[in-house]
Design an enzyme around this catalytic site. Structure first.
Site, PDB file in Angstrom:
ATOM      1  N   GLY A   1       0.833  -1.196   0.000  1.00 11.74           N
ATOM      2  CA  GLY A   1       0.000   0.000   0.000  1.00 11.74           C
ATOM      3  C   GLY A   1       0.863   1.239   0.000  1.00 11.74           C
TER       4      GLY A   1
ATOM      5  N   GLU B   1      -0.353   0.718  -6.546  1.00 14.23           N
ATOM      6  CA  GLU B   1       0.492   0.172  -5.487  1.00 14.23           C
ATOM      7  C   GLU B   1       0.742  -1.317  -5.700  1.00 14.23           C
ATOM      8  OE1 GLU B   1       2.186   1.631  -3.238  1.00 14.23           O
ATOM      9  OE2 GLU B   1       1.338   3.652  -3.294  1.00 14.23           O
TER      10      GLU B   1
ATOM     11  N   GLU C   1       4.499  -2.546  -6.115  1.00 16.75           N
ATOM     12  CA  GLU C   1       5.132  -3.272  -5.023  1.00 16.75           C
ATOM     13  C   GLU C   1       5.179  -4.770  -5.230  1.00 16.75           C
ATOM     14  OE1 GLU C   1       3.579  -2.056  -1.266  1.00 16.75           O
ATOM     15  OE2 GLU C   1       4.627  -0.155  -1.409  1.00 16.75           O
TER      16      GLU C   1
ATOM     17  N   PRO D   1      -7.466   7.878  15.214  1.00 15.31           N
ATOM     18  CA  PRO D   1      -6.471   8.957  15.305  1.00 15.31           C
ATOM     19  C   PRO D   1      -5.024   8.491  15.450  1.00 15.31           C
ATOM     20  CG  PRO D   1      -8.395   9.535  16.567  1.00 15.31           C
ATOM     21  CD  PRO D   1      -8.621   8.131  16.079  1.00 15.31           C
TER      22      PRO D   1
ATOM     23  N   GLU E   1      11.119  -6.672   0.005  1.00 14.38           N
ATOM     24  CA  GLU E   1      10.904  -8.081  -0.205  1.00 14.38           C
ATOM     25  C   GLU E   1       9.399  -8.311  -0.204  1.00 14.38           C
ATOM     26  OE1 GLU E   1      12.208 -12.085   2.248  1.00 14.38           O
ATOM     27  OE2 GLU E   1      12.901 -10.139   2.920  1.00 14.38           O
TER      28      GLU E   1
END
Lengths: 241, 241
Positions: free
Chosen positions: B51, B73, B77, B94, B126
């Site tokens: 992400g 992403e 990735e 939060p 990795e």
DNA sequence: CCAAAAGTGTTCCGCATACACCCATGA
DNA sequence: TCATGGGTGTATGCGGAACACTTTTGG
């Protein structure tokens, strides 16, 4: 009015709002949706869902949770006390808000309509309950029509396999009221005997007196038994229709 | 390295990321989850979900949609080409990210594992497939364990009433492979004859040759027929188990 | 000919569905 | 006594669940 300061970041960030699909139910009117008339641009004077920006701390790091933001907006704009709240989906298309990039985290909320009276709030010139179809007499502001559609679909789906409908009724209710609720949401008639049998067979309702002051045989009132439900869920039980 | 500029707003804004629960399936290994080892702080060297931050235009108003961010992403990735993508939930507590207020829009994605080979990408030292339980040999970074849990629940639920499982298999597959997939996801054995009968009765699978080079009777291969499914849905059909 | 997986029908039971009449109450 | 909704039982059929043996193929 001058801003004392601004908030600066290394990378651009979107504004984040919450918008609420708030449902109410009345045996007379059926399923209703709460809409507010916007006071400010964009879409001033147009009907929209209650909602607003999520508040962060001044340091931009803490602040309220998304659920809290939804509850706060509902309180501020409608005075509703919410019986059930569930996140629906996050809308983030680049041009969905003319002011710039605004994400909206959409929520579905249920209230016991009899509990409260609608009032306009700070940002809402006016608030009203409308039938779910034709919400607000036409198109809502922003992409709120799509959000409503999603909320309706979720409510219909979830009513079948989770005991959330009780959040639209007063604490005690007659079985016929519950049935009318299911019929209103699912948009189809249900067989009275089968409905009663199925609901009662689950052992989730506790008797809670009888109706008073009605001009016909008084119905037995029931209360949804949270404890019994928790116990059954724990034992692998699944609510079904 | 110096930043040329920053981005300033009247009110504080959260950073917004997407995180993906990416599932793969192999008849041998069962259901697997893709995790990456983080290269940078926070949680450097810890396993996490693929992400990253949603990219906005320089004016902070346009940029990519949330779905596009998730797909990007995953490409960056993991090199995975995604067969199915669905938004799960938005996490916004939060203190869920030590860097400050970061919302994460979580996605579930499915890939045909045989199609691609995992590789690390820019931000990922990795990447590996792990069994879904004990993902990454323990706890994942941030609140990613909770996100995985949600992804698993959604996959289990949705597999029963939507034909998404096919996105985990090669374009043509044997019925026994499909059954193993269902058994792996739902975590219970299914009866072979009942399974075959139910699936075939839906008329959603088209024959597509036979297995070759296996040391036993060759199974009939099937292809999921998107067209037939679209037609049936249009006619009010609901996929079920 | 053996191992390994593919392929195939039938029985049984439970549950969802359909359906109509009497009851209690206040006006 | 009438109007209004409350409350009740049964028969039928469909579909899910359980279950074991024969077939095909390559080694």
């Amino acid at each position: 009015m001058t801003r004392l300061r601004t908030f600066a970041y290394e990378f651009p960030r979107p504004a984040v709002a919450v918008d609420c699909v708030l449902f109410g139910f009345d045996p007379e009117d059926g399923l209703r949706l709460l809409v507010i008339r916007r006071r400010q641009a964009p879409f001033a004077d147009r009907w929209a869902l209650p909602g607003g920006f999520v508040r962060l701390d001044a340091d931009g790091e803490g602040g309220e949770s998304l659920d809290d933001a939804a509850l706060r907006e509902l309180r501020e704009e409608t005075g509703a006390n919410v019986a059930y709240l569930e996140q629906l989906y996050t809308f983030g298309a680049p041009r969905r808000d003319p002011r710039g990039r605004v994400l909206s985290v959409a929520y579905m909320a249920l209230v016991r309509t009899r509990d409260h009276h609608v009032r306009g709030g700070d940002d809402a010139a006016e608030a009203k309950w409308t039938p779910v179809e034709r919400s607000g007499g036409g198109k809502l502001a922003f992409d709120h029509d799509a959000i409503v559609e999603l909320g309706v679909a979720r409510l219909q789906a979830k009513l079948r396999y989770a005991p959330i409908g009780f959040n639209l009724l007063p604490p005690t209710f007659a079985l016929s009221e519950l049935q009318r609720l299911y019929e209103a949401v699912l948009q189809r008639p249900l067989d009275k005997r089968n409905f009663r049998r199925r609901i009662l067979a689950m052992d989730l309702l506790a008797e809670a007196g009888r109706q008073e002051g009605v001009a016909h045989r008084a119905a037995t009132l029931y209360r949804f038994d949270e404890r019994a439900y928790a116990r059954l869920v724990h034992a692998g039980f699944n609510f079904e229709l």
